[in-house]
Design a protein around this motif. Structure first.
Motif, PDB file in Angstrom:
ATOM      1  N   THR A 131       0.839  -1.273  -0.037  1.00 58.08           N
ATOM      2  CA  THR A 131      -0.135   0.093   0.038  1.00 58.08           C
ATOM      3  C   THR A 131       0.889   1.180   0.035  1.00 58.08           C
ATOM      4  OG1 THR A 131      -1.578  -1.163   1.258  1.00 58.08           O
ATOM      5  CG2 THR A 131      -1.874   1.223   1.150  1.00 58.08           C
ATOM      6  N   ALA A 132       0.539   2.176  -0.824  1.00 58.95           N
ATOM      7  CA  ALA A 132       1.454   3.371  -0.929  1.00 58.95           C
ATOM      8  C   ALA A 132       0.203   4.584  -0.830  1.00 58.95           C
ATOM      9  CB  ALA A 132       2.174   3.338  -2.309  1.00 58.95           C
ATOM     10  N   VAL A 133       1.073   5.592  -0.104  1.00 58.38           N
ATOM     11  CA  VAL A 133       0.192   7.015  -0.221  1.00 58.38           C
ATOM     12  C   VAL A 133       0.977   7.813  -1.123  1.00 58.38           C
ATOM     13  CG1 VAL A 133      -0.479   8.785   1.302  1.00 58.38           C
ATOM     14  CG2 VAL A 133      -0.837   6.490   2.108  1.00 58.38           C
ATOM     15  N   GLY A 191      -1.507   1.952   7.981  1.00 57.29           N
ATOM     16  CA  GLY A 191      -1.255   0.633   7.329  1.00 57.29           C
ATOM     17  C   GLY A 191      -0.284   0.956   6.064  1.00 57.29           C
ATOM     18  N   ALA A 192       0.170   1.984   5.625  1.00 55.59           N
ATOM     19  CA  ALA A 192       0.899   2.336   4.444  1.00 55.59           C
ATOM     20  C   ALA A 192       2.298   1.616   4.524  1.00 55.59           C
ATOM     21  CB  ALA A 192       0.806   3.735   4.061  1.00 55.59           C
ATOM     22  N   ASP A 193       2.689   1.286   3.497  1.00 51.83           N
ATOM     23  CA  ASP A 193       4.203   0.627   3.437  1.00 51.83           C
ATOM     24  C   ASP A 193       5.032   1.753   2.981  1.00 51.83           C
ATOM     25  OD1 ASP A 193       3.601  -2.052   4.090  1.00 51.83           O
ATOM     26  OD2 ASP A 193       2.397  -2.051   2.485  1.00 51.83           O
ATOM     27  N   PRO A 215       0.835   8.153  12.134  1.00 50.81           N
ATOM     28  CA  PRO A 215       0.053   7.006  11.687  1.00 50.81           C
ATOM     29  C   PRO A 215       0.838   5.901  10.868  1.00 50.81           C
ATOM     30  CG  PRO A 215      -1.248   9.039  11.336  1.00 50.81           C
ATOM     31  CD  PRO A 215      -0.008   9.421  11.536  1.00 50.81           C
ATOM     32  N   LEU A 216       1.904   6.246  10.423  1.00 50.98           N
ATOM     33  CA  LEU A 216       2.707   5.348   9.766  1.00 50.98           C
ATOM     34  C   LEU A 216       3.333   4.310  10.556  1.00 50.98           C
ATOM     35  CD1 LEU A 216       4.639   7.506   6.938  1.00 50.98           C
ATOM     36  CD2 LEU A 216       3.121   6.031   6.556  1.00 50.98           C
ATOM     37  N   PRO A 217       3.201   2.890   9.854  1.00 53.03           N
ATOM     38  CA  PRO A 217       3.951   2.010  10.653  1.00 53.03           C
ATOM     39  C   PRO A 217       5.360   2.151  10.790  1.00 53.03           C
ATOM     40  CG  PRO A 217       2.416   1.106   8.824  1.00 53.03           C
ATOM     41  CD  PRO A 217       2.550   2.523   8.560  1.00 53.03           C
ATOM     42  N   ALA A 218       6.072   1.361  11.641  1.00 49.69           N
ATOM     43  CA  ALA A 218       7.490   1.817  12.053  1.00 49.69           C
ATOM     44  C   ALA A 218       8.175   1.045  10.791  1.00 49.69           C
ATOM     45  CB  ALA A 218       7.776   1.158  13.214  1.00 49.69           C
ATOM     46  N   THR A 219       7.785   0.033   9.752  1.00 48.14           N
ATOM     47  CA  THR A 219       8.438  -0.290   8.662  1.00 48.14           C
ATOM     48  C   THR A 219       8.190   0.546   7.523  1.00 48.14           C
ATOM     49  OG1 THR A 219       6.573  -1.752   8.348  1.00 48.14           O
ATOM     50  CG2 THR A 219       8.390  -2.791   9.700  1.00 48.14           C
ATOM     51  N   ALA A 220       7.456   1.763   7.574  1.00 47.36           N
ATOM     52  CA  ALA A 220       7.083   2.381   6.150  1.00 47.36           C
ATOM     53  C   ALA A 220       8.289   2.976   5.709  1.00 47.36           C
ATOM     54  CB  ALA A 220       5.961   3.403   6.457  1.00 47.36           C
ATOM     55  N   VAL A 221       8.281   3.202   4.384  1.00 45.01           N
ATOM     56  CA  VAL A 221       9.443   3.979   3.696  1.00 45.01           C
ATOM     57  C   VAL A 221       8.723   5.416   3.573  1.00 45.01           C
ATOM     58  CG1 VAL A 221      10.903   3.992   1.660  1.00 45.01           C
ATOM     59  CG2 VAL A 221      10.298   1.922   2.741  1.00 45.01           C
ATOM     60  N   VAL A 222       9.583   6.060   3.485  1.00 44.87           N
ATOM     61  CA  VAL A 222       9.405   7.778   2.988  1.00 44.87           C
ATOM     62  C   VAL A 222       9.939   8.207   1.885  1.00 44.87           C
ATOM     63  CG1 VAL A 222       8.851   9.893   3.793  1.00 44.87           C
ATOM     64  CG2 VAL A 222       8.315   8.163   5.300  1.00 44.87           C
ATOM     65  N   THR A 245      14.389   6.281   4.650  1.00 40.49           N
ATOM     66  CA  THR A 245      13.820   7.542   3.637  1.00 40.49           C
ATOM     67  C   THR A 245      14.612   7.373   2.261  1.00 40.49           C
ATOM     68  OG1 THR A 245      15.767   8.797   4.744  1.00 40.49           O
ATOM     69  CG2 THR A 245      13.806   9.168   5.680  1.00 40.49           C
ATOM     70  N   VAL A 246      14.212   8.026   1.394  1.00 39.69           N
ATOM     71  CA  VAL A 246      14.816   8.115   0.134  1.00 39.69           C
ATOM     72  C   VAL A 246      14.452   9.536  -0.207  1.00 39.69           C
ATOM     73  CG1 VAL A 246      14.784   6.990  -2.224  1.00 39.69           C
ATOM     74  CG2 VAL A 246      13.961   5.715  -0.412  1.00 39.69           C
ATOM     75  N   ASP A 247      15.542  10.189  -0.766  1.00 42.20           N
ATOM     76  CA  ASP A 247      15.482  11.484  -1.343  1.00 42.20           C
ATOM     77  C   ASP A 247      15.352  11.456  -2.989  1.00 42.20           C
ATOM     78  OD1 ASP A 247      18.135  11.511  -3.060  1.00 42.20           O
ATOM     79  OD2 ASP A 247      18.989  11.346  -1.056  1.00 42.20           O
ATOM     80  N   GLY A 248      15.214  12.604  -3.398  1.00 45.32           N
ATOM     81  CA  GLY A 248      14.521  12.845  -4.884  1.00 45.32           C
ATOM     82  C   GLY A 248      15.646  12.887  -6.166  1.00 45.32           C
ATOM     83  N   LEU A 249      16.856  12.801  -5.466  1.00 42.92           N
ATOM     84  CA  LEU A 249      17.863  13.099  -6.434  1.00 42.92           C
ATOM     85  C   LEU A 249      18.080  11.798  -7.134  1.00 42.92           C
ATOM     86  CD1 LEU A 249      20.074  14.778  -7.686  1.00 42.92           C
ATOM     87  CD2 LEU A 249      21.686  14.212  -5.766  1.00 42.92           C
TER      88      LEU A 249
END
Length: 289
Positions: A131-133, A191-193, A215-222, A245-249
């Motif tokens: 699941t993605a937001v 619940g978003a991944d 609200p994000l789970p501890a395993t989520a990626v931003v 985390t993942v940056d936009g570069l």
């Protein structure tokens, strides 16, 4: 639109309005030097009312191709149709123009989604979220929602301040994303991944992106596609929570690779991307000082 560009060094440009901020010349000129290819990549500032004519005469101006950046991607699609390939037709947006090797015609494609997905997989090996937001409903959101649904097989929750705009995007592109009003963001995050910011909020000179990541789970990626600054307030907040985390570069770099191969004939690898990234990071630091 047939390529009538002169022989000699291969010349390509990035077209935007404004375009002075673009790091694409630094990327491609770095790769040209690394691959020992004679060529040139420049910026070309083009206003919206001049875009169609500029694209029509691109080969006459001496260019064998171009990148298209904000705010022209959807307008470029309209101007180039029917000379667009499947990714551009599906997204109704063009970010790369190249010469068809068989017909000589200039064609439009879209590499944004592939660049995003390549970088995400490299940054988070084994990522298999369900699941993605996605925040925002602009040009980048089109490519990202598409690749998340059709390549990653994820369920997408699309959050935008203007619900009608997001709903129109989903309908126009035949996507399956569920649209949320910004007020309902906390519920969308549950619940978003994966959380992806495709808006300009948090970019240098823009208002911050103010959201609660609780609200994000501890395993989520931003993932934030903004890369100026490299660590946005959103990514700093996520890192403080212990989230990946993942940056936009990386997206910027990997979306550039297919165009480089088509224009200049050099295949970009991870070492090329790393070299260009190092130079851009140094350039960003210089800009802040």
């Amino acid at each position: 639109m047939t390529d009538t560009s002169p022989s000699g060094p291969k010349k390509v440009c990035v077209i935007g309005w404004p375009v002075e901020h673009s790091r694409s010349p630094l990327i491609h000129n770095t790769w040209l030097a690394r691959h020992h290819i004679e060529g040139e990549y420049t910026r070309l500032a083009v206003s919206p009312d001049e875009l169609a004519d500029t694209l029509r005469y691109l080969p006459t101006l001496g260019f064998r191709g171009a990148n298209i950046t904000v705010p022209h991607k959807e307008a470029a699609f309209e101007a180039l149709t029917p000379f667009v390939d499947e990714p551009a037709a599906r997204l109704e947006a063009v970010n790369t123009i190249y010469r068809d090797a068989h017909t000589g015609e200039m064609r439009g494609t879209n590499t944004d989604g592939a660049g995003f997905w390549t970088h995400l997989k490299q940054s988070v090996p084994g990522f298999n979220g369900k699941t993605a937001v996605v925040l925002g409903a602009g040009g980048a959101a089109r490519a990202i929602v598409d690749v998340l649904e059709n390549e990653a097989g994820m369920s997408v929750r699309l959050v935008n301040r203007t619900v009608a705009r997001a709903a129109d995007m989903v309908a126009a592109l035949d996507l399956k994303a569920t649209v949320y009003d910004w007020r309902h963001l906390p519920g969308a995050l549950e619940g978003a991944d994966l959380l992806v910011n495709t808006t300009s909020l948090g970019m240098t000179g823009e208002p911050p992106l103010e959201i609660d990541l609780a609200p994000l789970p501890a395993t989520a990626v931003v993932y934030d596609i903004v890369y100026v600054p490299l660590e946005t307030p959103l990514l700093a907040q996520a890192r403080a929570r212990g989230l990946k985390t993942v940056d936009g570069l990386g997206m910027l770099l990997w979306q550039a690779a297919p165009g480089f191969a088509r224009w200049f004939g050099g295949e970009v690898d991870a070492d090329d991307v790393a070299a260009a990234r190092t130079l851009i990071e140094a350039d960003l630091k210089k800009e802040r000082s």
